[in-house]
Design an enzyme around this catalytic site. Structure first.
Site, PDB file in Angstrom:
ATOM      1  CE  LYS A  12     -11.287   2.247  -3.026  1.00 39.13           C
ATOM      2  NZ  LYS A  12     -10.582   3.127  -2.072  1.00 39.13           N
TER       3      LYS A  12
ATOM      4  CD  GLN B  31      -2.220   0.192  -1.804  1.00 44.32           C
ATOM      5  OE1 GLN B  31      -1.249   0.694  -1.270  1.00 44.32           O
ATOM      6  NE2 GLN B  31      -3.464   0.578  -1.544  1.00 44.32           N
TER       7      GLN B  31
ATOM      8  CG  HIS C 238     -13.142  -0.677   1.778  1.00 41.10           C
ATOM      9  ND1 HIS C 238     -13.730   0.567   1.622  1.00 41.10           N
ATOM     10  CD2 HIS C 238     -11.951  -0.624   1.131  1.00 41.10           C
ATOM     11  CE1 HIS C 238     -12.925   1.344   0.922  1.00 41.10           C
ATOM     12  NE2 HIS C 238     -11.839   0.645   0.612  1.00 41.10           N
TER      13      HIS C 238
ATOM     14  NE  ARG D 206      -4.693  -4.525  -4.401  1.00 44.67           N
ATOM     15  CZ  ARG D 206      -5.259  -3.485  -3.786  1.00 44.67           C
ATOM     16  NH1 ARG D 206      -5.175  -2.284  -4.322  1.00 44.67           N
ATOM     17  NH2 ARG D 206      -5.911  -3.642  -2.651  1.00 44.67           N
TER      18      ARG D 206
ATOM     19  CD  GLU E 261      -6.912   6.809  -0.557  1.00 44.09           C
ATOM     20  OE1 GLU E 261      -8.119   6.585  -0.373  1.00 44.09           O
ATOM     21  OE2 GLU E 261      -6.031   5.911  -0.544  1.00 44.09           O
ATOM     22  CD1 TRP E 262      -2.844  12.496   3.768  1.00 43.41           C
ATOM     23  CD2 TRP E 262      -4.187  14.298   3.857  1.00 43.41           C
ATOM     24  NE1 TRP E 262      -2.689  13.062   5.011  1.00 43.41           N
ATOM     25  CE2 TRP E 262      -3.488  14.176   5.096  1.00 43.41           C
ATOM     26  CE3 TRP E 262      -5.068  15.358   3.677  1.00 43.41           C
ATOM     27  CZ2 TRP E 262      -3.676  15.070   6.148  1.00 43.41           C
ATOM     28  CZ3 TRP E 262      -5.244  16.260   4.725  1.00 43.41           C
ATOM     29  CH2 TRP E 262      -4.562  16.108   5.942  1.00 43.41           C
ATOM     30  NE  ARG E 263      -6.719   5.544   4.450  1.00 47.93           N
ATOM     31  CZ  ARG E 263      -6.582   4.230   4.595  1.00 47.93           C
ATOM     32  NH1 ARG E 263      -6.247   3.481   3.563  1.00 47.93           N
ATOM     33  NH2 ARG E 263      -6.788   3.667   5.768  1.00 47.93           N
TER      34      ARG E 263
ATOM     35  CB  SER F 146      -3.170   2.643   2.068  1.00 48.42           C
ATOM     36  OG  SER F 146      -3.653   2.450   0.747  1.00 48.42           O
TER      37      SER F 146
END
Length: 402
Positions: A155, A221, A128, A198, A33-35, A217
């Site tokens: 998600k 995590q 979120h 997770r 994933e590119w944030r 991120s």
């Protein structure tokens, strides 16, 4: 379900972004994933970086995500126009997914989703909550909304303050997966208490988890190494004979007989905990509390996935956590040993090492505790075997024939 692993890139400049992608390209993960909200460059540079990322990542999927501060992102991301970035990613069609927040304006969401219909870039609809864990129905409804509005994946990621919060998210995940099994969903609980979601979300139907390589991120995590190792545990199918039941139902004795009968090792999860912590079970309860004990108990079960076929005797409270049951069922057959409260009392009334019965060693309290656990035991069991008034060899023979 085998959970796919995604690692975010949170670097600020293009050189560092691509260098991180090069590093991740050799790992046994499925996606990156590119944030974009971490990116210090200009918005018009984004398509070029995506193109180079795809070249570096080869077959790994690329998710492009822009978050605002309110959505858990970086302040830096406010420089970019949210939907303009999403449209440019979709128009380019090189990224595999673009992540869009579900709480955005619905008409704008529908416009983005419609645009993706003619692109190779799919939509992840995300929700979120960085403060709390909503109830199970709310989580289920958010996943349903993502599906109904036309997102290619749903998600949900919310903050867990305790084990019960994580369990609520997992139950909502399983409930949705059972009804809509073909629709991909990813669910995670943030914070330290959310670690089980997770590592083991795939046992409930989550198809994707996020792991960190260096800077994370999101809160809680886990490292990519830990997530990879956890996923490998379920590749092995040792076929253990797993004995559960209330204390005093004969797990230890029957375990020894089965071990001798079939020539396989025996192990006891309480003994594994004692060895790991360096304290007796009663000491862990007294000094660290039951919650600490239960967390260690959940973690220690992973070791069973690395063993050869064995007879495993579990502590009396092991199956009170649903995640433990999911793990045990992956590793073998669960056999529930039962006995009447009077029988249990006769077997253990002189035993001072039972922390849950200290000061309450009587038939009435034993019966009360057994009633509280009965549903969990019976739900977990693949086989139920009574030990009242029976010879241990006959019991072992019955278990061996299942």
């Amino acid at each position: 379900m085998k959970t796919k692993i995604c690692v975010p890139i949170v670097a600020q400049v293009s050189f560092s972004i691509l260098a991180k992608a090069e590093e991740l390209s050799s790992l046994p993960i499925d996606a990156v994933e590119w944030r974009v909200d971490y990116f210090a460059g200009n918005q018009d540079e984004i398509p070029g970086i995506i193109m180079r990322l795809k070249d570096v990542l080869n077959e790994k999927k690329l998710i492009v995500t822009l978050r605002t501060v309110e959505e858990g992102g970086e302040e830096n991301g406010s420089r970019f126009d949210y939907f303009s970035v999403a449209r440019s990613v979709i128009d380019q069609g090189m990224a595999d997914y673009v992540d869009i927040e579900l709480d955005r304006d619905e008409e704008s969401l529908k416009s983005i989703i419609a645009l993706s219909g003619s692109s190779d870039t799919k939509i992840i609809g995300s929700y979120h909550d960085f403060e709390s864990m909503p109830d199970e129905d709310f989580i289920y409804d958010k996943l349903t909304y993502a599906r109904d509005i036309g997102c290619d994946m749903g998600k949900v990621s919310c903050m867990a303050r305790c084990y019960a919060d994580s369990e609520r998210l997992l139950f909502a995940t399983e409930r949705f997966h059972k009804k809509h099994g073909k629709y991909p969903i990813a669910t995670m609980a943030m914070g330290d208490a959310g670690y089980i979601t997770r590592l083991y979300g795939g046992l409930y139907g989550s198809c994707l988890t996020f792991a960190s390589s260096g800077k994370s991120s999101a809160p809680g995590q886990r490292s990519v190494e830990e997530v990879i190792n956890a996923s490998k545990i379920f590749e092995n199918k040792p076929g253990h004979i797993i004995l559960i039941g209330f204390m005093g139902t004969g797990k230890t004795t029957i375990s020894k007989i089965l071990s001798d009968k079939y020539g396989i090792p025996e192990t006891d999860t309480d003994h594994m905990i004692i060895k790991k912590i360096g304290k007796q079970i009663s000491e862990i309860f007294d000094e660290d509390g039951e919650e600490t004990f239960r967390r260690v108990e959940t973690d220690i079960l992973d070791e069973l996935g690395k063993m050869k076929r064995s007879v495993v005797s579990c502590g009396g409270g092991t199956v009170l956590r649903d995640i433990n049951v999911k793990k045990l069922k992956s590793f073998g057959t669960i056999v529930l040993l039962t006995a009447e409260p009077e029988t249990v009392y006769k077997r253990i009334h002189m035993d001072k090492s039972r922390p849950l019965l200290q000061g309450k060693m009587n038939v009435g309290y034993i019966a009360e505790l057994m009633d509280k656990r009965r549903a969990a035991y019976e739900s977990a069991a693949d086989v139920v075997v009574s030990t009242d008034g029976r010879h241990i060899v006959a019991i072992a023979d019955e278990i061996g024939n299942v």
